[in-house]
Design an enzyme around this catalytic site. Sequence first.
Site, mmCIF file in Angstrom:
data_model
loop_
_atom_site.group_PDB
_atom_site.id
_atom_site.type_symbol
_atom_site.label_atom_id
_atom_site.label_comp_id
_atom_site.label_asym_id
_atom_site.label_seq_id
_atom_site.Cartn_x
_atom_site.Cartn_y
_atom_site.Cartn_z
ATOM 1 N N PHE A 25 0.850 -1.176 0.000
ATOM 2 C CA PHE A 25 0.000 0.000 0.000
ATOM 3 C C PHE A 25 0.894 1.236 0.000
ATOM 4 C CE2 PHE A 25 -4.656 0.741 0.884
ATOM 5 C CZ PHE A 25 -5.099 -0.348 0.158
ATOM 6 N N GLN A 41 -8.321 14.510 3.104
ATOM 7 C CA GLN A 41 -7.607 13.686 2.121
ATOM 8 C C GLN A 41 -8.358 13.565 0.807
ATOM 9 O OE1 GLN A 41 -6.787 9.199 2.753
ATOM 10 N NE2 GLN A 41 -4.801 10.191 2.734
ATOM 11 N N HIS A 47 -8.262 11.332 -2.325
ATOM 12 C CA HIS A 47 -7.717 10.036 -2.754
ATOM 13 C C HIS A 47 -7.364 10.110 -4.235
ATOM 14 C CE1 HIS A 47 -7.510 5.754 -3.653
ATOM 15 N NE2 HIS A 47 -7.602 5.468 -2.370
ATOM 16 N N ARG A 98 -3.174 10.656 5.849
ATOM 17 C CA ARG A 98 -3.288 9.283 6.341
ATOM 18 C C ARG A 98 -2.751 8.301 5.314
ATOM 19 N NH1 ARG A 98 -6.995 5.132 5.384
ATOM 20 N NH2 ARG A 98 -8.563 6.418 4.357
ATOM 21 N N GLU A 153 -6.806 1.752 -3.506
ATOM 22 C CA GLU A 153 -5.355 1.843 -3.653
ATOM 23 C C GLU A 153 -4.751 0.449 -3.856
ATOM 24 O OE1 GLU A 153 -3.477 4.775 -1.126
ATOM 25 O OE2 GLU A 153 -1.989 3.302 -0.516
ATOM 26 N N ARG A 156 -0.576 9.341 -0.476
ATOM 27 C CA ARG A 156 -1.741 9.799 -1.246
ATOM 28 C C ARG A 156 -1.689 11.275 -1.613
ATOM 29 N NH1 ARG A 156 -6.611 6.372 1.684
ATOM 30 N NH2 ARG A 156 -6.008 4.438 0.662
ATOM 31 N N HIS A 210 -12.014 11.995 0.206
ATOM 32 C CA HIS A 210 -12.091 10.622 0.690
ATOM 33 C C HIS A 210 -12.124 10.496 2.210
ATOM 34 C CE1 HIS A 210 -11.496 6.322 0.763
ATOM 35 N NE2 HIS A 210 -10.321 6.412 1.357
ATOM 36 N N LEU A 246 -14.908 5.230 -5.288
ATOM 37 C CA LEU A 246 -13.509 4.884 -5.056
ATOM 38 C C LEU A 246 -13.053 3.664 -5.857
ATOM 39 C CD1 LEU A 246 -11.040 5.531 -3.114
ATOM 40 C CD2 LEU A 246 -11.770 3.495 -1.890
HETATM 41 C C1 LIG Z 1 -15.042 3.707 -0.137
HETATM 42 C C2 LIG Z 1 -14.105 3.689 1.042
HETATM 43 C C3 LIG Z 1 -13.085 2.749 1.095
HETATM 44 C C4 LIG Z 1 -12.203 2.736 2.177
HETATM 45 N N1 LIG Z 1 -11.213 1.784 2.218
HETATM 46 C C5 LIG Z 1 -10.384 1.741 3.286
HETATM 47 C C6 LIG Z 1 -9.392 0.719 3.401
HETATM 48 O O1 LIG Z 1 -9.267 -0.171 2.560
HETATM 49 N N2 LIG Z 1 -8.585 0.734 4.479
HETATM 50 C C7 LIG Z 1 -8.683 1.687 5.462
HETATM 51 O O2 LIG Z 1 -7.930 1.628 6.417
HETATM 52 N N3 LIG Z 1 -9.635 2.640 5.381
HETATM 53 C C8 LIG Z 1 -10.479 2.687 4.333
HETATM 54 N N4 LIG Z 1 -11.446 3.662 4.275
HETATM 55 C C9 LIG Z 1 -11.650 4.536 5.434
HETATM 56 C C10 LIG Z 1 -12.376 3.757 6.519
HETATM 57 O O3 LIG Z 1 -13.240 2.818 5.922
HETATM 58 C C11 LIG Z 1 -13.197 4.653 7.434
HETATM 59 O O4 LIG Z 1 -12.422 5.722 7.874
HETATM 60 C C12 LIG Z 1 -13.682 3.858 8.649
HETATM 61 O O5 LIG Z 1 -14.316 2.672 8.234
HETATM 62 C C13 LIG Z 1 -14.603 4.685 9.510
HETATM 63 O O6 LIG Z 1 -15.136 3.849 10.502
HETATM 64 P P1 LIG Z 1 -15.978 4.451 11.708
HETATM 65 O O7 LIG Z 1 -16.340 3.299 12.557
HETATM 66 O O8 LIG Z 1 -15.239 5.566 12.296
HETATM 67 O O9 LIG Z 1 -17.270 5.080 11.005
HETATM 68 P P2 LIG Z 1 -18.402 4.469 10.046
HETATM 69 O O10 LIG Z 1 -18.114 3.105 9.589
HETATM 70 O O11 LIG Z 1 -18.650 5.508 9.012
HETATM 71 O O12 LIG Z 1 -19.655 4.384 10.992
HETATM 72 C C14 LIG Z 1 -20.318 5.518 11.487
HETATM 73 C C15 LIG Z 1 -21.505 5.074 12.293
HETATM 74 O O13 LIG Z 1 -22.055 6.194 12.971
HETATM 75 C C16 LIG Z 1 -23.457 6.175 12.862
HETATM 76 N N5 LIG Z 1 -23.932 7.558 12.991
HETATM 77 C C17 LIG Z 1 -23.421 8.672 12.424
HETATM 78 N N6 LIG Z 1 -24.103 9.747 12.810
HETATM 79 C C18 LIG Z 1 -25.076 9.318 13.651
HETATM 80 C C19 LIG Z 1 -26.105 9.957 14.368
HETATM 81 N N7 LIG Z 1 -26.299 11.272 14.329
HETATM 82 N N8 LIG Z 1 -26.930 9.195 15.109
HETATM 83 C C20 LIG Z 1 -26.771 7.845 15.158
HETATM 84 N N9 LIG Z 1 -25.801 7.200 14.503
HETATM 85 C C21 LIG Z 1 -24.962 7.924 13.763
HETATM 86 C C22 LIG Z 1 -23.706 5.534 11.524
HETATM 87 O O14 LIG Z 1 -25.006 5.004 11.472
HETATM 88 C C23 LIG Z 1 -22.640 4.461 11.499
HETATM 89 O O15 LIG Z 1 -23.084 3.314 12.170
HETATM 90 C C24 LIG Z 1 -12.339 3.683 3.204
HETATM 91 C C25 LIG Z 1 -13.370 4.612 3.156
HETATM 92 C C26 LIG Z 1 -14.231 4.629 2.082
HETATM 93 C C27 LIG Z 1 -15.301 5.691 2.045
#
Ligand SMILES: Cc1cc2nc3c(=O)[nH]c(=O)nc-3n(C[C@H](O)[C@H](O)[C@H](O)COP(=O)(O)OP(=O)(O)OC[C@H]3O[C@@H](n4cnc5c(N)ncnc54)[C@H](O)[C@@H]3O)c2cc1C
Length: 558
Positions: A114, A227, A229, A372, A242, A273, A337, A239
């Site tokens: 990566f 960021q 991407h 990141r 990567e 990135r 991203h 997306l």
């Molecule tokens: C397309 C894509 C691909 C990616 N690929 C990678 C990768 O390969 N490797 C890597 O390391 N990172 C990757 N990332 C980044 C990474 O996936 C995210 O940063 C990470 O998954 C975020 O996780 P989280 O648990 O913080 O939030 P999320 O998974 O976004 O979860 C947020 C949660 O909060 C809840 N929520 C939000 N607001 C409220 C509210 N007001 N009331 C109640 N619930 C609420 C939502 O319902 C959800 O359950 C990627 C991101 C994207 C968009």
Amino acid sequence: MYSHDVLIIGAGLAGMRAALSARQGGADVAVISKVHPVRSHSNAAQGGINAALEHAGDDWRDHAYDTVKGSDYLGDQDAIEVMCREAGSEVIQMEHYGVTFSRDEAGRLGTRAFGGQGKARTFFVADFTGQALLHVLYEQIMRAGVRVYEEWLVLELIIEDGECAGAVVMEIRSGDVHVIRAKAVIIAAGGLGRVFEPSTNALVCTGDGMGLAYRAGAPLMDMEMVQYHPTTLKGSGVLITEGARGEGAHLLNSEGQRFMERYAPNMMELASRDVVSRAEQTEINAGRGIDGCVLLDMRHLGERLIRERLTQILDIARDFANVNLLEEPVPIRPGMHYQMGGVKTDVDGQTQLPGLYAAGEAACVSVHGGNRLGANSLLDTLVFGRRSGEHAAEMSRAKAQKDLDDSAADGQKAHIQRLLDNERNGDMFGQIRLDMGRAMNDHLAVYRNQAGMESALDTVRQLRERYRSVYVQDKGRTWNTNLVFTLELGFMLDSAEAITLSAIERKESRGAHTREDYPERDDETWMKHILVRQTQDGPALDYMPVAITQWEPQVRSY
Ligand SMILES: Cc1cc2nc3c(=O)[nH]c(=O)nc-3n(C[C@H](O)[C@H](O)[C@H](O)COP(=O)(O)OP(=O)(O)OC[C@H]3O[C@@H](n4cnc5c(N)ncnc54)[C@H](O)[C@@H]3O)c2cc1C
């Protein structure tokens, strides 16, 4: 009224990892999510998760160094050390819980390369790593007896005697507003991608968690670090992982040149990135792009590898760009991203507000600093999700619930009524959201300058005014998504303002924050974090030193 020891806002990877560890720590735990848990954006993570496994000949210090360098020396090195040291055991724990990581020829956990890293240390499940992790964690929290409030929206944190004492929430199905008491609240509400348009993020990534903390008085940090991407599809902004470049894909300009050799001769397409996105944008601006894009070429990887390891993006390119990756290159460009900044926490997830924690993309520990590394975010969600859950469970043991009653929800009930009462002369949420997204993408993208950012700030402030008279067409209470989107937009405007203010403040170029008017990194003045806090007189800025343990800032080249 509902009551729990630990209330976790968000059921993505950070939220569910926190829930599991808090439950294992003996607490009564609830998770609240505005969508079904496995529809959280973590589900979309494709490429993988980083860890330096010692028996694979890797060393966590090398991972830490790559992360520090990737952050353009803005990441806090003490926090980065914690994340990288605990990465291996976290990935193995996930494997034991049941995640079917892809294997190498010898049957051991396989890795792929990566960006920005000296070694291939990204563990993956084909190109749907996030989905695999998320489903396994969902099974685990069900098994552990965590209460899930599914499709409930958190509206406000309750602050009592200077401490977080719970949250005001709306059950989306009925529109009923409730109070949930908690001794500790963990914000794990994910990123804010949709403040920009387009973005790789799901439509639900509206930065609610950052808005909730900000309104409650907890500072946001590193918000200027957004960021872009390097490989997002034209138009939709979807997306392309990567992992494609990790498996060997090339970037080409309109002259068919692998232009990265001029920008990062050693690491080429696998530089950090921010470096690759700047290179692409420079090529496009110099007239060597094709319709605002450059090309990602995977043809030489061969059908077998693509079908085995990159099957999802084969479908994505076909469905969203009408391109067959096996036969032709796909047009891509830098796109919004990830938010490196977020609610400022320590390595146990504690914010500056007692009783309030944050983890995952909503938080800023800060391990990502100015940029990141790919596959470090999933790691961040798990390591700091677990640590905040553990700390919150322990803290809640020594604490009594605050004496709250249902009147704590009165403010939000009145706010919702005001929105529903607005007359038809205002815009609907969609127009305001689009105007905000476009202004942010026009002026806070890969290259920035003072005039552009000031015009974005101006726009955001006008949009705040327009938001006061926003029109909610659906007056019902049952499944009123029109109301939900309007409430989300309120949080988005908070984030847009915090990002713009911090970006205008940082008068240098570092990581993802590249200014045409201040093209150099200035360690003398700007080796520090910018914090934004909401006060009665509006947003106020503050600074914090960067924690340096063993890696002094150096010139950054790849
Ligand atoms: C397309 C894509 C691909 C990616 N690929 C990678 C990768 O390969 N490797 C890597 O390391 N990172 C990757 N990332 C980044 C990474 O996936 C995210 O940063 C990470 O998954 C975020 O996780 P989280 O648990 O913080 O939030 P999320 O998974 O976004 O979860 C947020 C949660 O909060 C809840 N929520 C939000 N607001 C409220 C509210 N007001 N009331 C109640 N619930 C609420 C939502 O319902 C959800 O359950 C990627 C991101 C994207 C968009």
